[in-house]
Design a protein around this motif. Structure first.
Motif, PDB file in Angstrom:
ATOM      1  N   PHE A  28       0.821  -1.204   0.000  1.00 35.07           N
ATOM      2  CA  PHE A  28       0.000   0.000   0.000  1.00 35.07           C
ATOM      3  C   PHE A  28       0.858   1.259   0.000  1.00 35.07           C
ATOM      4  N   VAL A  29       1.999   1.217   0.676  1.00 38.47           N
ATOM      5  CA  VAL A  29       2.910   2.369   0.639  1.00 38.47           C
ATOM      6  C   VAL A  29       3.432   2.566  -0.782  1.00 38.47           C
ATOM      7  N   ALA A  30       3.803   1.479  -1.450  1.00 38.70           N
ATOM      8  CA  ALA A  30       4.285   1.585  -2.829  1.00 38.70           C
ATOM      9  C   ALA A  30       3.188   2.125  -3.747  1.00 38.70           C
ATOM     10  N   LEU A  31       1.967   1.645  -3.568  1.00 43.04           N
ATOM     11  CA  LEU A  31       0.864   2.140  -4.394  1.00 43.04           C
ATOM     12  C   LEU A  31       0.561   3.601  -4.098  1.00 43.04           C
ATOM     13  N   SER A  32       0.718   4.019  -2.846  1.00 40.59           N
ATOM     14  CA  SER A  32       0.479   5.427  -2.544  1.00 40.59           C
ATOM     15  C   SER A  32       1.598   6.301  -3.101  1.00 40.59           C
ATOM     16  N   LEU A  33       2.830   5.777  -3.155  1.00 37.82           N
ATOM     17  CA  LEU A  33       3.920   6.551  -3.743  1.00 37.82           C
ATOM     18  C   LEU A  33       3.771   6.681  -5.256  1.00 37.82           C
ATOM     19  N   ALA A  34       2.948   5.850  -5.856  1.00 39.50           N
ATOM     20  CA  ALA A  34       2.684   5.973  -7.289  1.00 39.50           C
ATOM     21  C   ALA A  34       1.720   7.123  -7.578  1.00 39.50           C
ATOM     22  N   MET A  35       1.147   7.709  -6.534  1.00 39.50           N
ATOM     23  CA  MET A  35       0.224   8.832  -6.696  1.00 39.50           C
ATOM     24  C   MET A  35       0.947  10.134  -6.354  1.00 39.50           C
ATOM     25  N   ARG A  85       6.888   6.116 -11.183  1.00 37.98           N
ATOM     26  CA  ARG A  85       5.545   5.840 -10.663  1.00 37.98           C
ATOM     27  C   ARG A  85       5.044   4.498 -11.152  1.00 37.98           C
ATOM     28  N   ARG A  86       5.353   4.128 -12.399  1.00 40.22           N
ATOM     29  CA  ARG A  86       4.984   2.790 -12.889  1.00 40.22           C
ATOM     30  C   ARG A  86       5.709   1.699 -12.097  1.00 40.22           C
ATOM     31  N   LEU A  87       6.969   1.953 -11.752  1.00 40.80           N
ATOM     32  CA  LEU A  87       7.728   0.993 -10.957  1.00 40.80           C
ATOM     33  C   LEU A  87       7.102   0.808  -9.576  1.00 40.80           C
ATOM     34  N   TRP A  88       6.714   1.911  -8.927  1.00 36.15           N
ATOM     35  CA  TRP A  88       6.052   1.811  -7.621  1.00 36.15           C
ATOM     36  C   TRP A  88       4.750   1.026  -7.746  1.00 36.15           C
ATOM     37  N   ARG A  89       3.994   1.317  -8.792  1.00 40.76           N
ATOM     38  CA  ARG A  89       2.714   0.613  -8.990  1.00 40.76           C
ATOM     39  C   ARG A  89       2.932  -0.883  -9.220  1.00 40.76           C
ATOM     40  N   TRP A  90       3.916  -1.221 -10.048  1.00 39.61           N
ATOM     41  CA  TRP A  90       4.216  -2.616 -10.323  1.00 39.61           C
ATOM     42  C   TRP A  90       4.680  -3.330  -9.045  1.00 39.61           C
ATOM     43  N   LEU A  91       5.535  -2.673  -8.274  1.00 42.44           N
ATOM     44  CA  LEU A  91       6.025  -3.254  -7.038  1.00 42.44           C
ATOM     45  C   LEU A  91       4.893  -3.479  -6.040  1.00 42.44           C
ATOM     46  N   GLY A  92       3.984  -2.523  -5.928  1.00 40.22           N
ATOM     47  CA  GLY A  92       2.852  -2.662  -5.016  1.00 40.22           C
ATOM     48  C   GLY A  92       1.957  -3.833  -5.382  1.00 40.22           C
ATOM     49  N   TRP A  93       1.617  -3.938  -6.644  1.00 38.14           N
ATOM     50  CA  TRP A  93       0.749  -5.044  -7.063  1.00 38.14           C
ATOM     51  C   TRP A  93       1.453  -6.393  -6.949  1.00 38.14           C
ATOM     52  N   TRP A 120       7.153   8.136   9.779  1.00 36.30           N
ATOM     53  CA  TRP A 120       7.343   6.732  10.131  1.00 36.30           C
ATOM     54  C   TRP A 120       6.961   5.785   8.998  1.00 36.30           C
ATOM     55  N   ILE A 121       6.279   6.262   7.988  1.00 35.57           N
ATOM     56  CA  ILE A 121       5.727   5.376   6.964  1.00 35.57           C
ATOM     57  C   ILE A 121       6.830   4.690   6.155  1.00 35.57           C
ATOM     58  N   ALA A 122       7.771   5.440   5.638  1.00 34.62           N
ATOM     59  CA  ALA A 122       8.824   4.834   4.805  1.00 34.62           C
ATOM     60  C   ALA A 122       9.690   3.851   5.593  1.00 34.62           C
ATOM     61  N   PRO A 123      10.149   4.181   6.805  1.00 34.03           N
ATOM     62  CA  PRO A 123      10.912   3.174   7.551  1.00 34.03           C
ATOM     63  C   PRO A 123      10.086   1.930   7.893  1.00 34.03           C
ATOM     64  N   LEU A 124       8.819   2.123   8.208  1.00 34.04           N
ATOM     65  CA  LEU A 124       7.968   0.961   8.495  1.00 34.04           C
ATOM     66  C   LEU A 124       7.765   0.092   7.261  1.00 34.04           C
ATOM     67  N   ALA A 125       7.693   0.723   6.099  1.00 33.75           N
ATOM     68  CA  ALA A 125       7.506  -0.050   4.867  1.00 33.75           C
ATOM     69  C   ALA A 125       8.697  -0.950   4.590  1.00 33.75           C
ATOM     70  N   TRP A 126       9.871  -0.563   5.050  1.00 34.84           N
ATOM     71  CA  TRP A 126      11.057  -1.407   4.874  1.00 34.84           C
ATOM     72  C   TRP A 126      11.191  -2.441   5.983  1.00 34.84           C
ATOM     73  N   THR A 127      10.867  -2.078   7.209  1.00 31.40           N
ATOM     74  CA  THR A 127      11.141  -2.978   8.343  1.00 31.40           C
ATOM     75  C   THR A 127      10.031  -3.991   8.615  1.00 31.40           C
ATOM     76  N   LEU A 128       8.790  -3.662   8.352  1.00 31.39           N
ATOM     77  CA  LEU A 128       7.703  -4.597   8.675  1.00 31.39           C
ATOM     78  C   LEU A 128       7.781  -5.919   7.908  1.00 31.39           C
ATOM     79  N   PRO A 129       8.052  -5.931   6.602  1.00 29.33           N
ATOM     80  CA  PRO A 129       8.178  -7.239   5.942  1.00 29.33           C
ATOM     81  C   PRO A 129       9.362  -8.057   6.453  1.00 29.33           C
ATOM     82  N   VAL A 130      10.466  -7.381   6.765  1.00 30.22           N
ATOM     83  CA  VAL A 130      11.629  -8.101   7.277  1.00 30.22           C
ATOM     84  C   VAL A 130      11.325  -8.690   8.648  1.00 30.22           C
ATOM     85  N   ALA A 131      10.701  -7.896   9.511  1.00 34.87           N
ATOM     86  CA  ALA A 131      10.335  -8.392  10.839  1.00 34.87           C
ATOM     87  C   ALA A 131       9.316  -9.522  10.739  1.00 34.87           C
ATOM     88  N   GLY A 132       8.358  -9.403   9.814  1.00 38.51           N
ATOM     89  CA  GLY A 132       7.378 -10.456   9.618  1.00 38.51           C
ATOM     90  C   GLY A 132       8.005 -11.743   9.096  1.00 38.51           C
TER      91      GLY A 132
END
Length: 109
Positions: free
Chosen positions: A13-20, A38-46, A91-103
């Protein structure tokens, strides 16, 4: 596994929001990125959303997998919506990197 799916969903969702343009200006305070970025962010989000869906279906089967995926999307979307509004935009950008790694680490443990 659900912690990893939640982290992936949030990052997607962060990647999709960065595409906007609007959200990119809110998060970074600068002009919008190029259309290629923006296409890269959209592709990464999906791609991350698709991966999260596949993980849920693989872990819980077709009966409960899509339901748990939608629940993870709901939680991730609410967290991002409350963070984007006025609370903790930095906090959004750091969380977008750390949450998948922590999960992922929680899923492997």
């Amino acid at each position: 596994m659900m912690a990893f799916v939640l982290g992936l969903s949030f990052s997607a969702f962060v990647a999709l929001s960065l595409a906007m343009e609007k959200h990119q200006q809110e998060l970074h305070g600068k002009a919008a990125a190029s259309p290629a970025r923006r296409r890269l962010w959209r592709w990464l989000g999906w791609t991350m959303l698709t991966l999260a869906f596949g993980l849920c279906v693989r872990a819980q089967g077709w009966a409960l997998g899509p339901v748990s995926w939608l629940g993870a999307l709901t939680v991730a979307g609410l967290v991002l919506a409350f963070a984007l509004y006025p609370y903790r935009r930095r906090w959004i950008a750091p969380l977008a990197w750390t949450l998948p790694v922590a999960g992922l680490l929680a899923a492997l443990a």
